[in-house]
Design an enzyme around this catalytic site. Structure first.
Site, PDB file in Angstrom:
ATOM      1  N   CYS A 394       0.874  -1.213   0.106  1.00  0.00           N
ATOM      2  CA  CYS A 394       0.034   0.031  -0.151  1.00  0.00           C
ATOM      3  C   CYS A 394       0.903   1.304  -0.028  1.00  0.00           C
ATOM      4  CB  CYS A 394      -1.138   0.004   1.229  1.00  0.00           C
ATOM      5  SG  CYS A 394      -2.088  -1.269   0.940  1.00  0.00           S
ATOM      6  N   ARG A 395       1.947   1.253   0.812  1.00  0.00           N
ATOM      7  CA  ARG A 395       2.836   2.403   0.557  1.00  0.00           C
ATOM      8  C   ARG A 395       3.408   2.490  -0.810  1.00  0.00           C
ATOM      9  NH1 ARG A 395       8.798   2.579   3.763  1.00  0.00           N
ATOM     10  NH2 ARG A 395       9.629   4.216   2.652  1.00  0.00           N
TER      11      ARG A 395
END
Length: 429
Positions: A394-395
Site C-alpha cells: 500500500c505504501r
C-alpha cells in the site's frame, strides 16, 4: 513477443517467458533453475510444487500471496514485517506480458498438468465474492458486519503493536517530515477538528470511529460531546476502556453499532474517517443522505477516505479483497463530491493527502518490525507476514499515485442558503 518454450521447461524459464524484460531480483526454484541478477540483495525462492500450483491456478497477486502465506514462496533480503524494497521492485520494475493462448498452453504443458489442481487456500483467506452471498447481499448490514469483523477484530494487542499509542488506523497528517507518527496522528485529528470548527458544548458524531481516537480528541481538546459508532466489537470495547482511563465518560461515548442505527439528530458536526471505503459506491447517495439528515443547519461534515486518482470504478485486487478488506470499494474524489452535492451538501473544500499516507504506512511498517516477535506470538507468523506485505504494498501504491487520500469538507446549508462559514478558511492558521 514471448519466448518459445521447449516441451519441458524449468520454472525460471517459464517465468522469463512471461517477464521478457527480466526480473529485478534473484529468483530460484526447487527444480534447480534460477534467473535474475545474482548480486541482488532480494532473493525469492519457490520451494515446493504446491507453491507452483498456487501460482498457476491463481495467476497474479493471489497465487503469489497464497504461496507466500503458506511458506512455499520464501523471500530473503527483506524483513517479513516490511518487504518494502521487494514491493518497490515488483510494482515499479517488474513487467509481466500476457502470453498468447498457445504460449500459455506450452508453459503449462512444460511445467506439468498436475500443477493445475488448486491446493486449498490458506486459512487466513476470506471467501471469494460469489461465495459471500450466504452472508447477505453486498453491503447489507449483516455482510458489512462480517467484513468488518474479518479485518478489525484480528486482535487489539496486534493493532497496538502496529499503530502505536494513538491506536489510529487512518492516514496521519505530518506537519513536518521529521514529525513522529504520534505527532502526525494528533495533527490529523486536530485538523479535522479545526475544519469542523469544533467548540465546547457542541455535539459530534464520528461514524466508523475505530478505537475512538477522534471521539477522545474532540472531547479532551475541545470540550465537545462526542458519539462514535463502529461495527467492530473489539474496537468498541477498547475505545470505551480508553474513554474511562482518560476520564472522559461525561463527554465521550463509543457504541458497537451500525452508523445507520444512530437515531439522534441535530449534530453540530460529523466526522467520517476511513468509513467510506467500506460502504460501497452505490450506497453513497443513501450514506450522504443519512449524514445530512443527522446534521443541524450550518452543521459540517468532514469525510476522510482513500480514493482513486480517477473516477472509473474497478474492483480492488484479489489480495486486498480476500485478505485485507473484503467488499472494500474505492472511487475518485470527483464521484464522492458529486454524490455529496446531489444529497444536498454544499462542498466547501477538498484536500489530497496522498504523500501523508505513504509516510503513515512507513511508520506502521517500522512499528511492526520493532514489535515483530510479539506480533508473531499474538497472531501467528502467516498473519503477521500478510500484514507486512499489505502495509508495504500500500505504501508503494500511494507513492505511485495508484491511490490517494482525500478530505472533503461540506456543510448543510440553512434555508436561506447561509453556511456559517467565514470568508476565508480558519483551520490553517
Amino acid at each position: 513477443m514471448t519466448a518459445t518454450l521447449p516441451t519441458q521447461v524449468s520454472i525460471a524459464a517459464a517465468l522469463t517467458a512471461v517477464a521478457p524484460a527480466g526480473l529485478p531480483f534473484r529468483f530460484t526454484a526447487y527444480d534447480g533453475s534460477s534467473t535474475g541478477p545474482e548480486d541482488s540483495p532480494v532473493h525469492m525462492h519457490l520451494a515446493t510444487e504446491r507453491g507452483l500450483s498456487y501460482v498457476l491456478t491463481a495467476p497474479g497477486d493471489l497465487g503469489l500471496v497464497r504461496a507466500y502465506v503458506q511458506g512455499d514462496l520464501e523471500i530473503t533480503g527483506v524483513h517479513p514485517g516490511n518487504p518494502y524494497d521487494l514491493m518497490k521492485l515488483m510494482l515499479n520494475e517488474l513487467h509481466f506480458q500476457r502470453p498468447s493462448p498457445a504460449e500459455a498452453l506450452r508453459i503449462v504443458r512444460g511445467l506439468g498438468w498436475s500443477h493445475l489442481k488448486p491446493p486449498p487456500p490458506p486459512p487466513q483467506e476470506h471467501l471469494p465474492k460469489w461465495r459471500r452471498t450466504f452472508e447477505g447481499l453486498r453491503h447489507s448490514r449483516t455482510r458489512d458486519k462480517v467484513a468488518i469483523h474479518h479485518h478489525y477484530d484480528v486482535s487489539n494487542k496486534f493493532y497496538e503493536y502496529i499503530l502505536g499509542p494513538s491506536m489510529t488506523y487512518t492516514c496521519a497528517v505530518f506537519p513536518t517530515l521529521d514529525a513522529t507518527l504520534e505527532q502526525a496522528q494528533y495533527e490529523k485529528y486536530d485538523l479535522v477538528a479545526r475544519k469542523l470548527d469544533l467548540k465546547a458544548g457542541q455535539r459530534l458524531l464520528d461514524v466508523g470511529c475505530g478505537w475512538g481516537g477522534m471521539v477522545r480528541h474532540a472531547a479532551r481538546e475541545y470540550g465537545v460531546k462526542a458519539l462514535g459508532v463502529t461495527l467492530s466489537a473489539a474496537q468498541a470495547e477498547w475505545a470505551q476502556e480508553a474513554i474511562k482511563r482518560e476520564g472522559l465518560e461525561h463527554l465521550a461515548e463509543v457504541r458497537f453499532s451500525d452508523y445507520r442505527d444512530v437515531s439522534e439528530r441535530d449534530f453540530d458536526a460529523i466526522s467520517s474517517i476511513g468509513l467510506t471505503e467500506h460502504i460501497g459506491v452505490r450506497n453513497y447517495p443513501s450514506y450522504f443522505g443519512f449524514l445530512l439528515d443527522r446534521l443541524r443547519p450550518g452543521g459540517r461534515l468532514l469525510n476522510h477516505m482513500i480514493t482513486r486518482p480517477d473516477n472509473r470504478f474497478r474492483p480492488t485486487g484479489a489480495f486486498i479483497d480476500r485478505y485485507i478488506f473484503p467488499d472494500g470499494e474505492l472511487i475518485g474524489s470527483g464521484r464522492i463530491i458529486a454524490d455529496a452535492q446531489d444529497a444536498g451538501f454544499e462542498v466547501r473544500h477538498e484536500e489530497n493527502l496522498r504523500e501523508h499516507y505513504a509516510l503513515t504506512l512507513a511508520g506502521w511498517s517500522d512499528n511492526l518490525v520493532a514489535h515483530w516477535d510479539e506480533a508473531v506470538e499474538e497472531v501467528g507468523f502467516a498473519t503477521a507476514k500478510i500484514w507486512g506485505l499489505y502495509l508495504a504494498a500500500c505504501r508503494v501504491g500511494f507513492e505511485r499515485n495508484n491511490t490517494q487520500l482525500h478530505q472533503i469538507l461540506a456543510v448543510k446549508l440553512h434555508d436561506d442558503a447561509s453556511s456559517d462559514f467565514p470568508l476565508r478558511p480558519t483551520w490553517l492558521s
